[in-house]
Motif scaffolding. Structure first.
Motif, PDB file in Angstrom:
ATOM      1  N   MET B   1      61.996 -26.203  23.540  1.00 31.46           N
ATOM      2  CA  MET B   1      62.299 -25.324  23.352  1.00 31.46           C
ATOM      3  C   MET B   1      64.308 -25.545  23.008  1.00 31.46           C
ATOM      4  O   MET B   1      64.097 -24.395  22.019  1.00 31.46           O
ATOM      5  CB  MET B   1      62.734 -23.695  24.652  1.00 31.46           C
ATOM      6  CG  MET B   1      63.283 -22.290  24.325  1.00 31.46           C
ATOM      7  SD  MET B   1      62.595 -21.466  23.018  1.00 31.46           S
ATOM      8  CE  MET B   1      61.109 -20.378  24.072  1.00 31.46           C
ATOM      9  N   ILE B   2      64.820 -26.144  23.820  1.00 32.33           N
ATOM     10  CA  ILE B   2      65.762 -26.445  23.591  1.00 32.33           C
ATOM     11  C   ILE B   2      65.660 -27.928  23.218  1.00 32.33           C
ATOM     12  O   ILE B   2      65.785 -28.906  23.997  1.00 32.33           O
ATOM     13  CB  ILE B   2      67.002 -25.919  24.248  1.00 32.33           C
ATOM     14  CG1 ILE B   2      67.343 -24.298  24.317  1.00 32.33           C
ATOM     15  CG2 ILE B   2      68.183 -26.255  24.437  1.00 32.33           C
ATOM     16  CD1 ILE B   2      67.236 -23.448  25.484  1.00 32.33           C
ATOM     17  N   GLY B  31      60.526 -21.657  29.668  1.00 27.91           N
ATOM     18  CA  GLY B  31      60.140 -20.633  30.653  1.00 27.91           C
ATOM     19  C   GLY B  31      60.937 -22.055  31.579  1.00 27.91           C
ATOM     20  O   GLY B  31      60.664 -21.495  32.797  1.00 27.91           O
ATOM     21  N   GLU B  32      62.025 -22.874  31.556  1.00 26.58           N
ATOM     22  CA  GLU B  32      62.346 -23.574  32.876  1.00 26.58           C
ATOM     23  C   GLU B  32      63.568 -23.325  32.869  1.00 26.58           C
ATOM     24  O   GLU B  32      64.054 -22.052  32.169  1.00 26.58           O
ATOM     25  CB  GLU B  32      63.064 -24.852  31.482  1.00 26.58           C
ATOM     26  CG  GLU B  32      62.290 -26.234  33.069  1.00 26.58           C
ATOM     27  CD  GLU B  32      63.171 -27.175  32.263  1.00 26.58           C
ATOM     28  OE1 GLU B  32      63.701 -28.235  33.151  1.00 26.58           O
ATOM     29  OE2 GLU B  32      63.526 -27.436  30.851  1.00 26.58           O
ATOM     30  N   GLN B 190      58.352 -13.837  36.026  1.00 28.02           N
ATOM     31  CA  GLN B 190      57.724 -12.433  34.810  1.00 28.02           C
ATOM     32  C   GLN B 190      57.634 -12.703  33.957  1.00 28.02           C
ATOM     33  O   GLN B 190      56.406 -12.163  33.543  1.00 28.02           O
ATOM     34  CB  GLN B 190      57.827 -11.933  36.384  1.00 28.02           C
ATOM     35  CG  GLN B 190      57.714 -11.313  37.379  1.00 28.02           C
ATOM     36  CD  GLN B 190      58.406  -9.912  38.282  1.00 28.02           C
ATOM     37  OE1 GLN B 190      59.108  -8.990  37.846  1.00 28.02           O
ATOM     38  NE2 GLN B 190      58.466  -9.989  39.564  1.00 28.02           N
ATOM     39  N   GLU B 191      58.098 -13.106  33.207  1.00 29.45           N
ATOM     40  CA  GLU B 191      58.844 -12.899  31.786  1.00 29.45           C
ATOM     41  C   GLU B 191      58.755 -14.478  30.870  1.00 29.45           C
ATOM     42  O   GLU B 191      58.874 -14.582  29.879  1.00 29.45           O
ATOM     43  CB  GLU B 191      60.159 -11.676  31.363  1.00 29.45           C
ATOM     44  CG  GLU B 191      60.016 -10.621  32.525  1.00 29.45           C
ATOM     45  CD  GLU B 191      60.059  -9.323  31.733  1.00 29.45           C
ATOM     46  OE1 GLU B 191      60.987  -9.483  30.197  1.00 29.45           O
ATOM     47  OE2 GLU B 191      60.656  -8.526  32.772  1.00 29.45           O
ATOM     48  N   LYS B 192      58.708 -14.928  31.704  1.00 31.02           N
ATOM     49  CA  LYS B 192      58.769 -16.251  31.155  1.00 31.02           C
ATOM     50  C   LYS B 192      60.049 -16.947  30.452  1.00 31.02           C
ATOM     51  O   LYS B 192      59.939 -17.681  29.009  1.00 31.02           O
ATOM     52  CB  LYS B 192      57.204 -16.660  30.071  1.00 31.02           C
ATOM     53  CG  LYS B 192      56.231 -16.545  31.431  1.00 31.02           C
ATOM     54  CD  LYS B 192      56.242 -17.539  32.406  1.00 31.02           C
ATOM     55  CE  LYS B 192      54.756 -16.782  33.894  1.00 31.02           C
ATOM     56  NZ  LYS B 192      54.904 -17.670  34.173  1.00 31.02           N
ATOM     57  N   VAL B 193      61.317 -15.913  30.877  1.00 31.10           N
ATOM     58  CA  VAL B 193      62.205 -16.243  29.868  1.00 31.10           C
ATOM     59  C   VAL B 193      62.690 -17.450  30.088  1.00 31.10           C
ATOM     60  O   VAL B 193      63.134 -18.038  31.447  1.00 31.10           O
ATOM     61  CB  VAL B 193      62.951 -15.482  30.179  1.00 31.10           C
ATOM     62  CG1 VAL B 193      65.071 -15.410  29.511  1.00 31.10           C
ATOM     63  CG2 VAL B 193      62.224 -14.053  29.723  1.00 31.10           C
ATOM     64  N   THR B 194      63.501 -18.443  29.409  1.00 30.47           N
ATOM     65  CA  THR B 194      64.379 -19.885  29.495  1.00 30.47           C
ATOM     66  C   THR B 194      65.645 -18.959  29.883  1.00 30.47           C
ATOM     67  O   THR B 194      65.791 -18.439  29.167  1.00 30.47           O
ATOM     68  CB  THR B 194      64.144 -20.651  28.533  1.00 30.47           C
ATOM     69  OG1 THR B 194      62.790 -20.789  27.358  1.00 30.47           O
ATOM     70  CG2 THR B 194      64.400 -22.057  28.824  1.00 30.47           C
ATOM     71  N   LYS B 207      67.557 -23.494  43.598  1.00 27.02           N
ATOM     72  CA  LYS B 207      66.519 -22.432  43.335  1.00 27.02           C
ATOM     73  C   LYS B 207      66.564 -22.383  41.854  1.00 27.02           C
ATOM     74  O   LYS B 207      65.336 -21.999  41.599  1.00 27.02           O
ATOM     75  CB  LYS B 207      67.200 -20.878  43.630  1.00 27.02           C
ATOM     76  CG  LYS B 207      67.641 -20.721  44.996  1.00 27.02           C
ATOM     77  CD  LYS B 207      68.101 -19.569  44.809  1.00 27.02           C
ATOM     78  CE  LYS B 207      68.856 -18.714  46.173  1.00 27.02           C
ATOM     79  NZ  LYS B 207      69.242 -17.446  46.766  1.00 27.02           N
ATOM     80  N   THR B 208      66.804 -23.031  41.236  1.00 25.16           N
ATOM     81  CA  THR B 208      66.151 -23.814  39.432  1.00 25.16           C
ATOM     82  C   THR B 208      65.248 -25.094  39.113  1.00 25.16           C
ATOM     83  O   THR B 208      65.044 -25.596  40.647  1.00 25.16           O
ATOM     84  CB  THR B 208      67.250 -23.718  38.574  1.00 25.16           C
ATOM     85  OG1 THR B 208      68.199 -24.808  39.067  1.00 25.16           O
ATOM     86  CG2 THR B 208      68.636 -22.646  39.041  1.00 25.16           C
ATOM     87  N   HIS B 209      64.528 -24.621  39.175  1.00 25.38           N
ATOM     88  CA  HIS B 209      63.516 -25.699  38.466  1.00 25.38           C
ATOM     89  C   HIS B 209      64.953 -27.164  37.941  1.00 25.38           C
ATOM     90  O   HIS B 209      63.734 -28.307  38.526  1.00 25.38           O
ATOM     91  CB  HIS B 209      62.809 -25.559  37.248  1.00 25.38           C
ATOM     92  CG  HIS B 209      62.118 -24.513  37.050  1.00 25.38           C
ATOM     93  ND1 HIS B 209      62.079 -23.878  35.549  1.00 25.38           N
ATOM     94  CD2 HIS B 209      61.572 -23.523  37.982  1.00 25.38           C
ATOM     95  CE1 HIS B 209      61.126 -22.284  35.865  1.00 25.38           C
ATOM     96  NE2 HIS B 209      60.738 -22.787  38.022  1.00 25.38           N
TER      97      HIS B 209
END
Lengths: 390, 221
Positions: B1-2, B31-32, B190-194, B207-209
Motif C-alpha cells: 500500500m505504502i 489494511g495495516e 471493519q473497513e480495512k483502512v490502512t 494496540k496497533t499491528h
C-alpha cells in the motif's frame, strides 16, 4: 462553493460588518461621482451648435432714448466694427448669448400649441457670427422682417420636444399674444448655457431696429489668426461711438473657460474624493485580507491537506471577498435605484444608471485586484508548514 | 500500500543543514495499522507529512497504492490526497466558523460532490463516530473528544484507503483518548483502512499491528 463562502461570511458577520458598511458607502460615493461624471461628459460631448473661437463680445447699455440718432449710432457702430480689416462678422443681440449665464424663457399655449423654451433676440447676422449650422431652412434676413409673420428660427430640440409629427418649416404660432411667428429655419443645436449643460429647446427671434434697449451685446467674429491687439481697436471704436466707457469687452474664450470651471472644479473635487476613498478601501481590503490570511494559515493548511488545489485556495479568499462585495452592492443598489423615483435628480436617469453600472464595475475590478496578491500568497502556503502554525 | 525508498528530508538555512529524516525505507501493507514512535524532534511528524504528501522529500521516493508520487504537480498531489488519504491532527484542525457537518463535508467539497451526496456521506460518517445528533453544532460547543471524533469523521468521509493520524489522542485525557483509539481500531478492522499513527503513548501503540521507531531521523530496528 458559493454557499460555502456565504456560510463563512455569515458566521463572521461581526468581523465583516465594518468592511461591509464601508463598501456600501464607497459604492454610493462612486455611483454619485460616476453618474455626475458621465452626465457631465455626455453634456460636454453633445454638440454646441456654434463656434466660440475668434468671437469677442461687448456688453453694453446704450442708456439713451430710442431716437433716430441712437438708431443711427447703433447702425454706424456695427458698420465701423465690420469695416475693420480684422473683422469677419458683427451682430447685435440681447444679453442671452453663449456662456453669459443669462436665460430668457417663454411659453405660450395660444392656438393650442404648447411650448416652453429659451429664446433670444438677435439680428440677422447672429448665425454668421456664431457659425450656427442649420438643419433645415435658413436663418432670417433683413428682408424677412417685412413679412406679415415674424420669422423665427428654432432648434431641432424645440422641434423634437414640441412639434412631434409636425413639419416645422412654415409652421405659424403665437410667440406672444401680439407676435405671430413663422418658423423659417431649424438650427441643429444651440447649447448656449455652456459646454456642461443640457441643451434646452431654443428660438431665435429677430431684433428690431427700434428696440434699442434690446441691443445689449455686440458679437464680433474676427478673422482667424487675429492677435489680441484687436481688443483695443474694438474698445476704442465702441468708446468713440457711444461716448461712454460703461461697457465690457471680453473674448468669449475667456468667458467659456470661466463658465466651464464652475463644472470642472466640483467635478475635480468629487473625483479626488472618490480617488481618496478608493485608495482607502483598497488599502483597507488589502490589509484585511492579509490579516485574514495570516490568521487562517492553519485553515489553509487543512484545506490543502484534504484536497484543495492552489486555485481552490485562491478562489476561497477572492470568492469570500467577492460575495461580500456583491452583498454590499445589492444593499447599495436597493437604495440607489429608488433615488430617481423619490426625488428629482440633477442628472438624467440613464446617466445615473450608467453611473451605477460603471461604479459597480470599478469596485468589483478593484476588489478582485486587491484580493489577488494575498490570495495567491495563501495558495502558495505549504500545507505541512501551515498545519503546524498556531 | 505504502512504500518509502531511501527517503531523506533536510531543512536548510544559510549556514546549516538539519537532517529531519535520513534514508528511510519501509513498507506498510494494505489494511495495516502502524504506529510511529520516538522522542520529540526525531522526525515522526515529518515522516507522516512525507507519507501524507503534505511535504516533499529532499531525496527518495514515496509510492502509495502503487502510484509513484515523485515529481507530481502540486494540484495532482492535492487530488491524490483528496481521493486516497484522510488526516487526523492532534489539535483537531476544525474550522470554528463551520458547523460539524460542514467541517466533515470539506473533503467532498473539493471532490466536487453534489450537496445532496455530501450531506448523505457526511451524515454517514458522523453516524459512525456517534455524533450525528451534533451535526449542526459548532466546534466550540463540543468537548475535546467530540472534536476529535468530528475530525475522524472528516478523515473517513471520502472513504480513503489510508488515514494518517498525528498524535490523535495527544490532546485528550485517557478516557477520551481510548474512545478515539477504539474508533481508529474499528475503522481499521471493519473497513480495512490502512492507518498510520504518530503517537507518544506506548499503550496506544501497543494496540496497533506494528510499531515503527524513529531516532534522530533514522529507523530503529
Amino acid at each position: 462553493m458559493i454557499a460555502h463562502y456565504f456560510k463563512l461570511i455569515w458566521k463572521r458577520k461581526g468581523k465583516n460588518a465594518f468592511l461591509f458598511v464601508q463598501l456600501i458607502f464607497v459604492f454610493w460615493v462612486v455611483f454619485a461621482v460616476f453618474s455626475y461624471g458621465i452626465s457631465q461628459y455626455r453634456y460636454y460631448a453633445s454638440p454646441l451648435g456654434f463656434d466660440w473661437r475668434e468671437v469677442y463680445r461687448v456688453q453694453i447699455n446704450f442708456k439713451t432714448e430710442d431716437t433716430a440718432a441712437t438708431r443711427l449710432m447703433i447702425k454706424s457702430l456695427k458698420h465701423d466694427l465690420k469695416a475693420m480689416p480684422e473683422t469677419d462678422q458683427v451682430s447685435y443681440s440681447v444679453n442671452v448669448s453663449p456662456y453669459l449665464g443669462n436665460i430668457w424663457g417663454n411659453g405660450n399655449d395660444n392656438d393650442g400649441f404648447v411650448f416652453n423654451a429659451r429664446y433670444m433676440y438677435a439680428d440677422e447676422d447672429y448665425a454668421r457670427v456664431w457659425k450656427i449650422p442649420m438643419k433645415s431652412g435658413r436663418f432670417y434676413t433683413r428682408e424677412d422682417l417685412n413679412s406679415k409673420y415674424t420669422p423665427v428660427v428654432v432648434t431641432q430640440k424645440f422641434v423634437d420636444k414640441f412639434m412631434k409629427g409636425k413639419e416645422p418649416l412654415g409652421f405659424k404660432f403665437h410667440f406672444t399674444k401680439e407676435m405671430e411667428t413663422e418658423i423659417i429655419g431649424v438650427a441643429e443645436n444651440f447649447k448656449f448655457q455652456g459646454d456642461f449643460t443640457e441643451e434646452d429647446p431654443f428660438l431665435f427671434v429677430p431684433l428690431a431696429d427700434d428696440a434699442t434697449d434690446l441691443h445689449q451685446a455686440i458679437n464680433v467674429r474676427v478673422k482667424p489668426g487675429t492677435g489680441p491687439e484687436v481688443e483695443k481697436k474694438i474698445n476704442d471704436l465702441v468708446e468713440n461711438a457711444t461716448k461712454n466707457n460703461d461697457f465690457s469687452l471680453v473674448k468669449v474664450d475667456i468667458t467659456r473657460k470661466s463658465t466651464n470651471s464652475r463644472t470642472y472644479i466640483p467635478l475635480a473635487a468629487m473625483f479626488f474624493l472618490a480617488i481618496f476613498l478608493i485608495i482607502n478601501i483598497s488599502m483597507g481590503l488589502f490589509g484585511i485580507l492579509r490579516y485574514n490570511i495570516a490568521r487562517r494559515i492553519p485553515e489553509i493548511g487543512l484545506r490543502k491537506a484534504v484536497g484543495a488545489s492552489t486555485g481552490a485556495v485562491r478562489r476561497q479568499f477572492t470568492g469570500e471577498m467577492l460575495v461580500l462585495v456583491v452583498l454590499a452592492f445589492v444593499i447599495a443598489v436597493i437604495f440607489a435605484v429608488q433615488l430617481p423615483f423619490i426625488t428629482t435628480l440633477p442628472i438624467e436617469k440613464d446617466a445615473y444608471f450608467m453611473g451605477i453600472g460603471a461604479g459597480a464595475l470599478l469596485i468589483f475590478v478593484l476588489v478582485y485586484g486587491c484580493t489577488l496578491a494575498p490570495s495567491q500568497q495563501a495558495a502558495m502556503t505549504l500545507p505541512a508548514k501551515a498545519l503546524h502554525e498556531e | 500500500m505504502i512504500e518509502l525508498k531511501n527517503l531523506s528530508k533536510s531543512y536548510y538555512t544559510d549556514v546549516l543543514e538539519t537532517v529531519a529524516l535520513n534514508d528511510i525505507s519501509l513498507k506498510i501493507g494494505k489494511g495495516e495499522f502502524v504506529s510511529i514512535m520516538g522522542p520529540s524532534g526525531c522526525g515522526k511528524s515529518t515522516l507522516l507529512n512525507m507519507i501524507g504528501l503534505l511535504d516533499s522529500p529532499t531525496r527518495g521516493h514515496v509510492s502509495i497504492k502503487g502510484v509513484n508520487l515523485e515529481n507530481q504537480k502540486e494540484n495532482d498531489l492535492a487530488k491524490f490526497r483528496n481521493e486516497n488519504l484522510g488526516f487526523i491532527f492532534q489539535s483537531f484542525h476544525l474550522i470554528s466558523d463551520l458547523s460539524v457537518i460542514d467541517n466533515v463535508e470539506l473533503p467532498l467539497l473539493y471532490r466536487g460532490e453534489s450537496a445532496k451526496e455530501r450531506k448523505r456521506l457526511s451524515e454517514e460518517a458522523l453516524e459512525k463516530v456517534g455524533l450525528l445528533n451534533r451535526k449542526n453544532h459548532y466546534p466550540n460547543q463540543l468537548s475535546g473528544g467530540q472534536r476529535q471524533r468530528v475530525a475522524i469523521a472528516r478523515a473517513i468521509v471520502g472513504k480513503p484507503a489510508v488515514v494518517m493520524a498525528d498524535e490523535p489522542t495527544g490532546n485528550l485525557d485517557s478516557v477520551l483518548g481510548n474512545e478515539v483509539m477504539q474508533l481508529l481500531l474499528d475503522l481499521n478492522e471493519q473497513e480495512k483502512v490502512t492507518v498510520v499513527m504518530v503517537t507518544h503513548d506506548e499503550s496506544m501503540a501497543r494496540k496497533t499491528h506494528r510499531v515503527i521507531r524513529l531516532y534522530d531521523g533514522s529507523l530503529v530496528n
